[in-house]
Design a protein around this motif. Structure first.
Motif, mmCIF file in Angstrom:
data_model
loop_
_atom_site.group_PDB
_atom_site.id
_atom_site.type_symbol
_atom_site.label_atom_id
_atom_site.label_comp_id
_atom_site.label_asym_id
_atom_site.label_seq_id
_atom_site.Cartn_x
_atom_site.Cartn_y
_atom_site.Cartn_z
ATOM 1 N N MET A 1 52.896 45.821 46.550
ATOM 2 C CA MET A 1 53.793 45.701 47.706
ATOM 3 C C MET A 1 54.782 44.555 47.484
ATOM 4 O O MET A 1 54.402 43.482 47.029
ATOM 5 C CB MET A 1 52.988 45.431 48.982
ATOM 6 N N SER A 2 56.032 44.793 47.801
ATOM 7 C CA SER A 2 57.044 43.756 47.679
ATOM 8 C C SER A 2 57.651 43.459 49.042
ATOM 9 O O SER A 2 57.845 44.361 49.852
ATOM 10 C CB SER A 2 58.143 44.197 46.715
ATOM 11 N N TYR A 3 57.941 42.189 49.262
ATOM 12 C CA TYR A 3 58.577 41.778 50.518
ATOM 13 C C TYR A 3 60.099 41.694 50.374
ATOM 14 O O TYR A 3 60.783 41.314 51.320
ATOM 15 C CB TYR A 3 58.036 40.418 50.948
ATOM 16 N N PHE A 4 60.606 42.002 49.191
ATOM 17 C CA PHE A 4 61.999 41.721 48.896
ATOM 18 C C PHE A 4 62.858 42.980 48.892
ATOM 19 O O PHE A 4 62.371 44.089 48.701
ATOM 20 C CB PHE A 4 62.112 41.005 47.555
ATOM 21 N N ARG A 5 64.161 42.765 49.105
ATOM 22 C CA ARG A 5 65.105 43.864 49.003
ATOM 23 C C ARG A 5 65.055 44.453 47.596
ATOM 24 O O ARG A 5 64.751 43.746 46.619
ATOM 25 C CB ARG A 5 66.516 43.354 49.307
ATOM 26 N N THR A 6 65.385 45.711 47.489
ATOM 27 C CA THR A 6 65.307 46.414 46.206
ATOM 28 C C THR A 6 66.140 45.718 45.147
ATOM 29 O O THR A 6 65.710 45.553 43.995
ATOM 30 C CB THR A 6 65.793 47.869 46.373
ATOM 31 N N ASN A 7 67.352 45.286 45.511
ATOM 32 C CA ASN A 7 68.211 44.646 44.512
ATOM 33 C C ASN A 7 67.668 43.291 44.069
ATOM 34 O O ASN A 7 67.838 42.889 42.921
ATOM 35 C CB ASN A 7 69.642 44.495 45.043
ATOM 36 N N VAL A 8 66.948 42.585 44.965
ATOM 37 C CA VAL A 8 66.356 41.293 44.593
ATOM 38 C C VAL A 8 65.193 41.509 43.633
ATOM 39 O O VAL A 8 65.023 40.775 42.654
ATOM 40 C CB VAL A 8 65.912 40.517 45.853
ATOM 41 N N ASP A 9 64.379 42.529 43.906
ATOM 42 C CA ASP A 9 63.291 42.847 42.982
ATOM 43 C C ASP A 9 63.819 43.164 41.591
ATOM 44 O O ASP A 9 63.211 42.806 40.577
ATOM 45 C CB ASP A 9 62.503 44.058 43.499
ATOM 46 N N ALA A 10 64.969 43.837 41.539
ATOM 47 C CA ALA A 10 65.494 44.317 40.259
ATOM 48 C C ALA A 10 66.228 43.236 39.470
ATOM 49 O O ALA A 10 66.362 43.342 38.247
ATOM 50 C CB ALA A 10 66.436 45.493 40.498
ATOM 51 N N MET A 11 66.715 42.197 40.141
ATOM 52 C CA MET A 11 67.584 41.230 39.469
ATOM 53 C C MET A 11 66.792 40.181 38.691
ATOM 54 O O MET A 11 65.618 39.933 38.952
ATOM 55 C CB MET A 11 68.494 40.527 40.481
ATOM 56 N N ALA A 12 67.451 39.601 37.709
ATOM 57 C CA ALA A 12 66.895 38.472 36.967
ATOM 58 C C ALA A 12 67.476 37.185 37.539
ATOM 59 O O ALA A 12 68.606 37.155 38.008
ATOM 60 C CB ALA A 12 67.244 38.591 35.484
ATOM 61 N N SER A 13 66.707 36.119 37.514
ATOM 62 C CA SER A 13 67.182 34.829 38.017
ATOM 63 C C SER A 13 68.184 34.221 37.038
ATOM 64 O O SER A 13 68.085 34.412 35.825
ATOM 65 C CB SER A 13 66.020 33.859 38.213
ATOM 66 N N TYR A 14 69.128 33.482 37.594
ATOM 67 C CA TYR A 14 70.027 32.686 36.749
ATOM 68 C C TYR A 14 69.216 31.582 36.080
ATOM 69 O O TYR A 14 68.380 30.926 36.720
ATOM 70 C CB TYR A 14 71.142 32.077 37.606
ATOM 71 N N VAL A 15 69.436 31.376 34.794
ATOM 72 C CA VAL A 15 68.697 30.358 34.047
ATOM 73 C C VAL A 15 69.657 29.230 33.682
ATOM 74 O O VAL A 15 70.499 29.373 32.791
ATOM 75 C CB VAL A 15 68.070 30.950 32.768
ATOM 76 N N PRO A 16 69.576 28.093 34.391
ATOM 77 C CA PRO A 16 70.457 26.970 34.060
ATOM 78 C C PRO A 16 69.999 26.282 32.777
ATOM 79 O O PRO A 16 68.902 26.550 32.264
ATOM 80 C CB PRO A 16 70.306 26.043 35.278
ATOM 81 N N GLY A 17 70.839 25.400 32.257
ATOM 82 C CA GLY A 17 70.460 24.625 31.083
ATOM 83 C C GLY A 17 69.247 23.759 31.374
ATOM 84 O O GLY A 17 69.015 23.326 32.501
ATOM 85 N N GLU A 18 68.479 23.501 30.337
ATOM 86 C CA GLU A 18 67.267 22.688 30.504
ATOM 87 C C GLU A 18 67.608 21.306 31.062
ATOM 88 O O GLU A 18 68.580 20.687 30.647
ATOM 89 C CB GLU A 18 66.559 22.538 29.160
ATOM 90 N N GLN A 19 66.776 20.851 31.993
ATOM 91 C CA GLN A 19 66.970 19.537 32.598
ATOM 92 C C GLN A 19 65.744 18.674 32.287
ATOM 93 O O GLN A 19 64.706 18.805 32.943
ATOM 94 C CB GLN A 19 67.160 19.658 34.111
ATOM 95 N N PRO A 20 65.814 17.826 31.284
ATOM 96 C CA PRO A 20 64.660 16.981 30.963
ATOM 97 C C PRO A 20 64.411 15.967 32.070
ATOM 98 O O PRO A 20 65.335 15.595 32.806
ATOM 99 C CB PRO A 20 65.075 16.286 29.669
ATOM 100 N N PRO A 21 63.167 15.511 32.228
ATOM 101 C CA PRO A 21 62.872 14.501 33.258
ATOM 102 C C PRO A 21 63.723 13.246 33.058
ATOM 103 O O PRO A 21 64.048 12.865 31.923
ATOM 104 C CB PRO A 21 61.391 14.197 33.038
ATOM 105 N N ARG A 22 64.092 12.606 34.184
ATOM 106 C CA ARG A 22 64.880 11.370 34.103
ATOM 107 C C ARG A 22 64.122 10.311 33.310
ATOM 108 O O ARG A 22 62.920 10.169 33.450
ATOM 109 C CB ARG A 22 65.205 10.860 35.508
ATOM 110 N N GLY A 23 64.860 9.582 32.499
ATOM 111 C CA GLY A 23 64.236 8.558 31.681
ATOM 112 C C GLY A 23 63.841 9.050 30.305
ATOM 113 O O GLY A 23 63.521 8.250 29.421
ATOM 114 N N THR A 24 63.848 10.363 30.092
ATOM 115 C CA THR A 24 63.525 10.917 28.785
ATOM 116 C C THR A 24 64.645 10.597 27.804
ATOM 117 O O THR A 24 65.825 10.713 28.131
ATOM 118 C CB THR A 24 63.354 12.447 28.879
ATOM 119 N N GLN A 25 64.271 10.218 26.598
ATOM 120 C CA GLN A 25 65.270 9.882 25.584
ATOM 121 C C GLN A 25 65.766 11.145 24.900
ATOM 122 O O GLN A 25 65.381 11.479 23.777
ATOM 123 C CB GLN A 25 64.684 8.897 24.565
#
Length: 347
Positions: A1-25
């Motif tokens: 069972m899905s709670y989401f609209r059909t188009n939301v189930d079908a879509m892929a999430s946007y993948v932003p660039g990796e964000q390392p933790p603050r303070g990481t060298q």
């Protein structure tokens, strides 16, 4: 069972660039952030935030920031809409102008969020390939005649600028809205800003994330005829811009001298990095943005991406047709660029 609209189930999430933790060298050259700090005027404004500004709701239209943009760009303040980053404005345009099933058109490759936002609206995606030389596929875009047509100029990941003559022809023949996404315009030699005075179906979208070193603030703005903005204002959240962002953003955009000095350094570094990568055998596309699209001499883009990541150097690799043999590299400081070149030479 899905709670989401059909188009939301079908879509892929946007993948932003990796964000390392603050303070990481980590040398972070993957999200096109500005390597230099924000304007001292913006930082001073942050230090002087009054608690009363936090207690009350902010100006619903970002009035203080609109006035600052008006002063800098010489456009009336009622021609400006302010957003929680330019990404919110892209979303607002699609929600306001495209019916579910309506056509959203753009050339590819380009900013991949356009696809995600279109899928969220359950609109029809029409992606028109750029030719090898990245000349605008003008006739195909005109024939598609989308409810919304997106043109990023400078484009990501290629870095090229679309000539204003092509944009005029497009605006003149489209029946829908033409969105000219100028996120990287601070690093370019020209702008399409004049087109909003000529065509009431054109909106220019800009951000403070790139040229002004304020990616963490989430502040962008659009410029268009008030008739077009009137529909967009109906769709935006009541208080979409927080008070702190407006205050800092206004101080940053007024300080053009500081922004221009940082841009000049980035342009000089862009030219130098281009030459140095070509000496290593890379193909490098001409760029008017703060990044370079490059093709390694051995066509081993994914391997280089992984090897650099293991050395705490992040660049962007897109595993998609037309880009899977290329890398996008943000322009860093001189020291960061040199560390990258040394690592590439060793690899």
């Amino acid at each position: 069972m899905s709670y989401f609209r059909t188009n939301v189930d079908a879509m892929a999430s946007y993948v932003p660039g990796e964000q390392p933790p603050r303070g990481t060298q980590v040398i972070k050259l993957n999200s096109n952030e500005n390597p230099y700090p924000p304007s001292p005027a913006a930082l001073a404004a942050l230090q002087n935030i009054d608690g009363e500004w936090l207690r009350r709701y902010p100006e619903p239209y970002g009035g203080q920031f609109r006035q600052a943009v008006s002063q800098v760009l010489g456009v009336p303040s009622d021609w400006i809409i302010v957003g929680n980053g330019s990404d919110e404005l892209l979303s607002i345009v699609i929600r306001a102008c495209a019916e579910p099933g309506g056509k959203i058109v753009y050339p590819m490759p380009t900013y991949v969020l356009y696809r995600t936002l279109t899928e969220m609206q359950a609109a029809e995606i029409i992606e028109i390939p750029y030719p090898e030389d990245y000349s605008l596929p003008l006739q195909a875009l005109i024939e598609a005649d989308g409810a919304v047509t997106f043109i990023a100029s400078p484009n990501s990941p290629s870095g090229h600028v679309v000539p204003n003559d092509d944009l005029r022809k497009l605006a003149n023949q489209l029946t829908g809205v033409l969105v000219i996404d100028e996120a990287y315009v601070d690093f370019a030699d020209e702008t399409a800003l004049d087109l909003v005075q000529e065509y009431d179906n054109v909106i220019i979208i800009r951000t403070l994330s790139k040229g002004y070193s304020l990616a963490g603030l989430r502040l962008g703005f659009g410029i268009a005829n008030p008739q077009l903005l009137s529909g967009l204002f109906k769709v935006k959240d009541s208080y979409n811009i927080d008070a702190i962002a407006c205050i800092i953003g206004a101080s940053a955009i007024i300080d053009q001298a500081y922004k221009n000095s940082c841009v000049a350094k980035i342009k000089a570094s862009r030219n130098q990095l281009t030459q140095d990568l070509k000496k290593l055998g890379f193909r490098v596309w001409d760029s008017q943005a703060n990044f370079l699209l490059v093709q390694p001499p051995q066509n081993n883009a994914e391997y280089l991406y992984q090897q650099l990541k293991a050395q705490q150097i992040l660049i962007r690799y897109f595993k998609q047709p037309g880009l899977d043999d290329k890398l996008r590299i943000t322009i860093g400081t001189e020291q960061q660029n040199q560390t990258l070149l040394t690592a590439l030479t060793n690899i």
